[in-house]
Design a protein around this motif. Sequence first.
Motif, PDB file in Angstrom:
ATOM      1  N   LEU A 247       0.829  -1.210   0.000  1.00 25.82           N
ATOM      2  CA  LEU A 247       0.000   0.000   0.000  1.00 25.82           C
ATOM      3  C   LEU A 247       0.863   1.260   0.000  1.00 25.82           C
ATOM      4  O   LEU A 247       0.584   2.219  -0.736  1.00 25.82           O
ATOM      5  N   LEU A 248       1.920   1.258   0.801  1.00 19.38           N
ATOM      6  CA  LEU A 248       2.829   2.412   0.822  1.00 19.38           C
ATOM      7  C   LEU A 248       3.563   2.558  -0.507  1.00 19.38           C
ATOM      8  O   LEU A 248       3.750   3.677  -1.005  1.00 19.38           O
ATOM      9  N   PHE A 249       3.962   1.432  -1.084  1.00 18.85           N
ATOM     10  CA  PHE A 249       4.674   1.474  -2.364  1.00 18.85           C
ATOM     11  C   PHE A 249       3.784   2.034  -3.466  1.00 18.85           C
ATOM     12  O   PHE A 249       4.213   2.900  -4.259  1.00 18.85           O
ATOM     13  N   LEU A 267      -4.410   2.127  -8.998  1.00 21.53           N
ATOM     14  CA  LEU A 267      -3.119   1.485  -8.753  1.00 21.53           C
ATOM     15  C   LEU A 267      -3.071   0.901  -7.345  1.00 21.53           C
ATOM     16  O   LEU A 267      -2.593  -0.223  -7.153  1.00 21.53           O
ATOM     17  N   GLN A 268      -3.581   1.625  -6.373  1.00 22.95           N
ATOM     18  CA  GLN A 268      -3.515   1.131  -4.997  1.00 22.95           C
ATOM     19  C   GLN A 268      -4.410  -0.078  -4.776  1.00 22.95           C
ATOM     20  O   GLN A 268      -3.986  -1.080  -4.200  1.00 22.95           O
ATOM     21  N   PHE A 269      -5.637  -0.016  -5.253  1.00 26.23           N
ATOM     22  CA  PHE A 269      -6.560  -1.121  -4.976  1.00 26.23           C
ATOM     23  C   PHE A 269      -6.327  -2.337  -5.871  1.00 26.23           C
ATOM     24  O   PHE A 269      -6.443  -3.473  -5.413  1.00 26.23           O
ATOM     25  N   CYS A 270      -6.014  -2.113  -7.135  1.00 30.45           N
ATOM     26  CA  CYS A 270      -5.743  -3.259  -8.018  1.00 30.45           C
ATOM     27  C   CYS A 270      -4.347  -3.834  -7.766  1.00 30.45           C
ATOM     28  O   CYS A 270      -4.132  -5.041  -7.913  1.00 30.45           O
ATOM     29  N   GLY A 271      -3.401  -2.978  -7.379  1.00 35.25           N
ATOM     30  CA  GLY A 271      -2.034  -3.441  -7.174  1.00 35.25           C
ATOM     31  C   GLY A 271      -1.801  -4.118  -5.842  1.00 35.25           C
ATOM     32  O   GLY A 271      -0.847  -4.889  -5.699  1.00 35.25           O
ATOM     33  N   ILE A 312     -11.745   0.342   4.677  1.00 30.41           N
ATOM     34  CA  ILE A 312     -11.489   1.573   5.438  1.00 30.41           C
ATOM     35  C   ILE A 312     -10.898   2.652   4.531  1.00 30.41           C
ATOM     36  O   ILE A 312     -11.336   3.814   4.533  1.00 30.41           O
ATOM     37  N   LEU A 313      -9.896   2.269   3.739  1.00 31.16           N
ATOM     38  CA  LEU A 313      -9.251   3.234   2.848  1.00 31.16           C
ATOM     39  C   LEU A 313     -10.217   3.766   1.798  1.00 31.16           C
ATOM     40  O   LEU A 313     -10.231   4.968   1.507  1.00 31.16           O
TER      41      LEU A 313
END
Length: 326
Positions: A247-249, A267-271, A312-313
């Motif tokens: 998530l940080l990356f 990018l965050q949710f699919c990655g 949550i995010l």
Amino acid sequence: MSRLREFADPFLLLLIAMVVLASFLPARGEGAYIVGILADAGIVLLFFLHGAKLSRDAIWSGARAWKLHLATLGTTFALFPLVGLATQQVEAIPVAMRAGLLFLTLLPSTVQSSIAFTAIARGNVAAAVVSASFSNLLGIILTPLLVALLMQKGAGGTGGLISLSAAEGIVLQLLLPFILGHLARPWIGGIVERRRAMLGRVDRGSILLIVYSAFSAAVVEGLWQKVSRGELLLLALLSIAILAVVLLFTWGLARLLGLSREDAVVLQFCGSKKSLATGVPMAGVLFPASAVGPILLPVMLFHQIQLMVCAILARRYGKVANEIEN
């Protein structure tokens, strides 16, 4: 009730029920043979339906947002495996469960939940559909290749867990049904779209059967005598750490690439997601029956953790987007 479903996926509760059932009433002897055949049939059906669901337009349109999709695929199939290799140095958990952690990191992204969370977060839903679909399409080939490359070399001592017939199983149970399903889409695509709810139950029923078969074989081999509560707790902590790193990356990579807020959400949710629906049948093909149970434990655990954290995010991102618009 809808908020409760975000944190406690009913399907995951059914998966846990299958583990409990297999723990107390495992399939043995002739029953195990019959359940194994049904589980193999379920794998074939799953990938046939996956092929039938994927539209050709979605495949071709994926090339347009190439920067976003390459970043997502790089996170899924490059960063994740590197993190998975790092977990193999943790010798406090059994070898088979370390193998499960590594296998988890080699899986493609989820489709439904990635898209759902992107929508809640007010991200680019169309790009999420393409990115998640691409990940699953390539995962049918890339995941087995990564398993052969990284796990066959004995990372964490897992090399001996891969069956010699895995290549044949990949072709006959995964790749061929997927291709046939996709080729049949012009004739059955309409039925698949109209009957999505019913076919979704068929999908999940097949996965439940595969999980019961896998954990039955593991229990017969003494799974719960080999795993302690402390090891399960450590496994959960490692799963949380893996998700936090990714998530940080993805957050930093989106800023580095200059992606819009909507694409950064994709990018965050699919990655950061890993597919339980793909991981369960693949494990059944790639590993011996007695090894599948402990290998699937990390996959099931990570699945629930990623749902809770991403819920949550997604709500937080969606709230911020609404505040910006208003």
